[in-house]
Every structure is written in C-alpha cells, then in structure tokens.
Motif scaffolding. Structure first.
Motif, PDB file in Angstrom:
ATOM      1  N   ILE A  74       2.767  -2.945  -5.340  1.00  0.00           N
ATOM      2  CA  ILE A  74       3.913  -3.579  -4.680  1.00  0.00           C
ATOM      3  C   ILE A  74       4.659  -2.508  -3.612  1.00  0.00           C
ATOM      4  N   ALA A  75       5.062  -1.397  -4.374  1.00  0.00           N
ATOM      5  CA  ALA A  75       5.733  -0.344  -3.605  1.00  0.00           C
ATOM      6  C   ALA A  75       4.726   0.057  -2.461  1.00  0.00           C
ATOM      7  N   TRP A  76       3.619   0.486  -2.787  1.00  0.00           N
ATOM      8  CA  TRP A  76       2.933   0.951  -1.481  1.00  0.00           C
ATOM      9  C   TRP A  76       3.037  -0.120  -0.267  1.00  0.00           C
ATOM     10  N   VAL A  77       2.619  -1.401  -0.830  1.00  0.00           N
ATOM     11  CA  VAL A  77       2.457  -2.313   0.275  1.00  0.00           C
ATOM     12  C   VAL A  77       4.027  -2.558   1.022  1.00  0.00           C
ATOM     13  N   THR A  78       5.052  -2.456   0.203  1.00  0.00           N
ATOM     14  CA  THR A  78       6.201  -2.454   0.963  1.00  0.00           C
ATOM     15  C   THR A  78       6.590  -1.242   1.754  1.00  0.00           C
ATOM     16  N   GLY A  79       6.210  -0.048   1.433  1.00  0.00           N
ATOM     17  CA  GLY A  79       6.307   1.038   2.317  1.00  0.00           C
ATOM     18  C   GLY A  79       5.603   1.028   3.381  1.00  0.00           C
ATOM     19  N   ALA A  80       4.305   0.738   3.341  1.00  0.00           N
ATOM     20  CA  ALA A  80       3.482   0.733   4.365  1.00  0.00           C
ATOM     21  C   ALA A  80       3.587  -0.566   5.497  1.00  0.00           C
ATOM     22  N   GLY A  81       4.129  -1.374   4.842  1.00  0.00           N
ATOM     23  CA  GLY A  81       4.515  -2.830   5.736  1.00  0.00           C
ATOM     24  C   GLY A  81       3.232  -3.531   6.076  1.00  0.00           C
ATOM     25  N   ARG A  82       2.185  -3.229   5.213  1.00  0.00           N
ATOM     26  CA  ARG A  82       0.825  -3.900   5.448  1.00  0.00           C
ATOM     27  C   ARG A  82       0.236  -4.022   3.904  1.00  0.00           C
ATOM     28  N   LEU A  83      -0.816  -4.975   3.826  1.00  0.00           N
ATOM     29  CA  LEU A  83      -1.527  -4.828   2.653  1.00  0.00           C
ATOM     30  C   LEU A  83      -2.617  -3.868   2.762  1.00  0.00           C
ATOM     31  N   SER A  84      -3.042  -3.352   1.655  1.00  0.00           N
ATOM     32  CA  SER A  84      -4.207  -2.217   1.605  1.00  0.00           C
ATOM     33  C   SER A  84      -5.331  -2.737   2.329  1.00  0.00           C
ATOM     34  N   ARG A  85      -6.189  -1.755   2.529  1.00  0.00           N
ATOM     35  CA  ARG A  85      -7.509  -2.185   3.287  1.00  0.00           C
ATOM     36  C   ARG A  85      -8.830  -1.805   2.522  1.00  0.00           C
ATOM     37  N   GLY A  86      -9.734  -2.510   2.414  1.00  0.00           N
ATOM     38  CA  GLY A  86     -10.882  -2.523   1.580  1.00  0.00           C
ATOM     39  C   GLY A  86     -11.728  -1.329   2.349  1.00  0.00           C
ATOM     40  N   ARG A  87     -11.639  -1.194   3.581  1.00  0.00           N
ATOM     41  CA  ARG A  87     -12.539  -0.245   4.476  1.00  0.00           C
ATOM     42  C   ARG A  87     -11.649   1.114   4.634  1.00  0.00           C
ATOM     43  N   SER A  88     -10.709   1.400   3.839  1.00  0.00           N
ATOM     44  CA  SER A  88      -9.753   2.409   4.235  1.00  0.00           C
ATOM     45  C   SER A  88     -10.628   3.724   3.745  1.00  0.00           C
ATOM     46  N   ASP A  89     -10.401   4.839   4.363  1.00  0.00           N
ATOM     47  CA  ASP A  89     -10.982   6.181   3.848  1.00  0.00           C
ATOM     48  C   ASP A  89     -10.445   6.708   2.706  1.00  0.00           C
ATOM     49  N   ASP A  90      -9.198   6.140   2.322  1.00  0.00           N
ATOM     50  CA  ASP A  90      -8.433   6.542   1.250  1.00  0.00           C
ATOM     51  C   ASP A  90      -9.056   5.869   0.102  1.00  0.00           C
ATOM     52  N   GLN A  91      -9.646   6.373  -1.013  1.00  0.00           N
ATOM     53  CA  GLN A  91     -10.065   5.786  -2.187  1.00  0.00           C
ATOM     54  C   GLN A  91      -9.002   4.944  -2.898  1.00  0.00           C
ATOM     55  N   ALA A  92      -7.798   5.648  -3.156  1.00  0.00           N
ATOM     56  CA  ALA A  92      -6.582   4.883  -3.616  1.00  0.00           C
ATOM     57  C   ALA A  92      -6.211   3.567  -2.858  1.00  0.00           C
ATOM     58  N   GLU A  93      -6.371   3.470  -1.615  1.00  0.00           N
ATOM     59  CA  GLU A  93      -6.079   2.172  -1.007  1.00  0.00           C
ATOM     60  C   GLU A  93      -7.124   1.331  -1.228  1.00  0.00           C
ATOM     61  N   ARG A  94      -8.285   1.855  -1.256  1.00  0.00           N
ATOM     62  CA  ARG A  94      -9.506   0.673  -1.687  1.00  0.00           C
ATOM     63  C   ARG A  94      -9.313   0.201  -2.951  1.00  0.00           C
ATOM     64  N   SER A  95      -8.673   1.055  -3.825  1.00  0.00           N
ATOM     65  CA  SER A  95      -8.611   0.498  -5.073  1.00  0.00           C
ATOM     66  C   SER A  95      -7.355  -0.479  -5.162  1.00  0.00           C
ATOM     67  N   MET A  96      -6.433  -0.433  -4.537  1.00  0.00           N
ATOM     68  CA  MET A  96      -5.385  -1.248  -4.538  1.00  0.00           C
ATOM     69  C   MET A  96      -5.721  -2.706  -3.809  1.00  0.00           C
ATOM     70  N   GLU A  97      -6.659  -2.375  -2.662  1.00  0.00           N
ATOM     71  CA  GLU A  97      -7.027  -3.750  -2.144  1.00  0.00           C
ATOM     72  C   GLU A  97      -7.890  -4.586  -3.145  1.00  0.00           C
ATOM     73  N   ALA A  98      -8.789  -3.863  -3.920  1.00  0.00           N
ATOM     74  CA  ALA A  98      -9.569  -4.588  -5.020  1.00  0.00           C
ATOM     75  C   ALA A  98      -8.688  -5.288  -5.942  1.00  0.00           C
ATOM     76  N   TRP A  99      -7.697  -4.441  -6.346  1.00  0.00           N
ATOM     77  CA  TRP A  99      -6.639  -5.315  -7.304  1.00  0.00           C
ATOM     78  C   TRP A  99      -5.943  -6.338  -6.789  1.00  0.00           C
ATOM     79  N   ILE A 100      -5.549  -6.391  -5.696  1.00  0.00           N
ATOM     80  CA  ILE A 100      -4.898  -7.546  -4.957  1.00  0.00           C
ATOM     81  C   ILE A 100      -6.010  -8.552  -4.793  1.00  0.00           C
ATOM     82  N   ARG A 101      -7.359  -8.425  -4.474  1.00  0.00           N
ATOM     83  CA  ARG A 101      -8.308  -9.084  -4.368  1.00  0.00           C
ATOM     84  C   ARG A 101      -8.572 -10.108  -5.536  1.00  0.00           C
ATOM     85  N   GLN A 102      -8.493  -9.192  -6.744  1.00  0.00           N
ATOM     86  CA  GLN A 102      -8.729  -9.917  -7.990  1.00  0.00           C
ATOM     87  C   GLN A 102      -7.658 -10.977  -8.326  1.00  0.00           C
ATOM     88  N   ARG A 103      -6.377 -10.404  -8.024  1.00  0.00           N
ATOM     89  CA  ARG A 103      -5.253 -11.339  -8.254  1.00  0.00           C
ATOM     90  C   ARG A 103      -5.331 -12.565  -7.411  1.00  0.00           C
TER      91      ARG A 103
END
Length: 213
Positions: A74-103
């Motif tokens: 939640i903190a990351w999304v709020t700070g970035a002003g967007r949802l995380s992307r599954g195709r991001s080059d950043d592994q941590a962002e991809r992991s967050m996208e997978a977490w939100i997708r599961q929820r």
C-alpha cells in the motif's frame, strides 16, 4: 486432472470451504481446476446464504508478516501514484504486482479475508482492471500533490505562463478537472474530494488579482 463428474455442490469441497480453505487451496489439494471448484462453491453459496460468513469466520487471520507485506504494498502504490507492474524491470515491483493479483483473484472468488479487504480499500480501484486502477491511483496522487502545493502558500497553478514544471503539470491537471466538471464528465465523488481537499479549485485565480492560498 480430476475428470469425475460431480453434482454441484460437492459436499467435500463445501466442507473444506466452510472450514476456511480458499478456492485455490482446495483446488490444489484435490487436483482440480480452480474454475471447477469455484463453480461448486458458487452453487453452494446460493443454496446456503450463511456459508460465506462461516468461511470468513473460520479462515485464519493473516499473520503479522502478511499484514506488514500488505502495508508495504500500500505504501509503495501510494507513493508511486500507480499500481505495480508485472512487466517491470524491478523484481520487487513484479512481486508486489503478483501479490495484488492474488488478492484480486481472492476478491473475485469471494474468499478475500476482511483484513485484506479493509486494508486494500485505501487503494482506490485496486480490484478493477489494472489500467483503471492505475488511473485512479494517479488521480489521487495528483490531488494530494495539489493539496500540498497550495498548503505551501502557492497560488493556483497555471497550465500556461507557468514558472516551474510542477506548476505546469498541476495546472494542466486541474484545468482538465474543471473542463470535466463543466462537461458533466467528472464524477460527483471526485468533485466532492476536490472541494474538500482544495476549496476554490473551480474558480482558481481571480481575474486581474492574485488569489489567496
């Protein structure tokens, strides 16, 4: 794959659901496609209106670590002003996208725990399609930026004859909100949020005199 034809709802799966197991967990245990289990559970919930409440009551609350992970997302999304992307080059962002997708999958299946449901409610549109959710998050981030900009004593930002890039971007954004309101395409909820966060946003700068912050 389980190819047995079972009359819905299959009692064993209903019992597992009643004991707190989610659709995906049941599917994994019985080696059946989640969609098949989901169909049986939907039939069961129609037959027994109390089944959903029993499932939620039986389900174990997320662990402290799981709740901390939710807060991190939640903190990351709020700070970035967007949802995380599954195709991001950043592994941590991809992991967050997978977490939100599961929820999101759990919400669609009716198995999302109340702790997650209430926490994720702070991310507008998180359970809609990714593009719409990203647009919603950006809108709220821009509103918060404008609120802070005005609180710092700045006049209303201009989209023309601007002094800084921040003023330009905020000026364009608020200009669009004014246009949408006049055209009747700005939702009443967003108009109310603008009224509450930045009173006077529709009028903006007075003609021939600077507006007071």
């Amino acid at each position: 794959m389980d190819r047995l034809l079972r009359k819905a709802p299959y009692p064993e799966w209903v019992l597992m659901y009643r004991l707190g197991l989610g659709r995906d967990r049941i599917a994994a245990l019985v080696r059946t496609p989640p969609a098949t289990v989901d169909y049986h559970l939907r039939v069961a919930r129609r037959q027994d209106p109390q089944l959903q409440a029993a499932h939620r009551a039986a389900g174990a609350a997320p662990s402290v670590a799981a709740v901390a992970r939710m807060e991190e997302v939640i903190a990351w999304v709020t700070g970035a002003g967007r949802l995380s992307r599954g195709r991001s080059d950043d592994q941590a962002e991809r992991s967050m996208e997978a977490w939100i997708r599961q929820r999101r999958s759990e919400a669609a299946a009716g198995t999302l725990h109340a702790v997650y449901r209430d926490g994720l409610a702070r991310i507008p549109g998180w359970d809609t399609n990714a593009r719409a959710a990203a647009d919603e998050a950006r809108w709220h981030a821009r509103l918060d930026e404008l609120r802070r900009y005005r609180a710092e004593g700045n006049d209303w930002p201009r989209h023309q004859k601007y002094a800084t890039e921040q003023e330009h971007s905020l000026g364009v954004w608020i200009h669009i909100q004014r246009q949408k309101l006049r055209e009747g395409t700005l939702s009443p909820d967003k108009a109310a949020q603008l009224d509450a966060a930045v009173p006077g946003w529709l009028q903006g700068r007075g003609r021939g005199r600077p507006a007071r912050p």
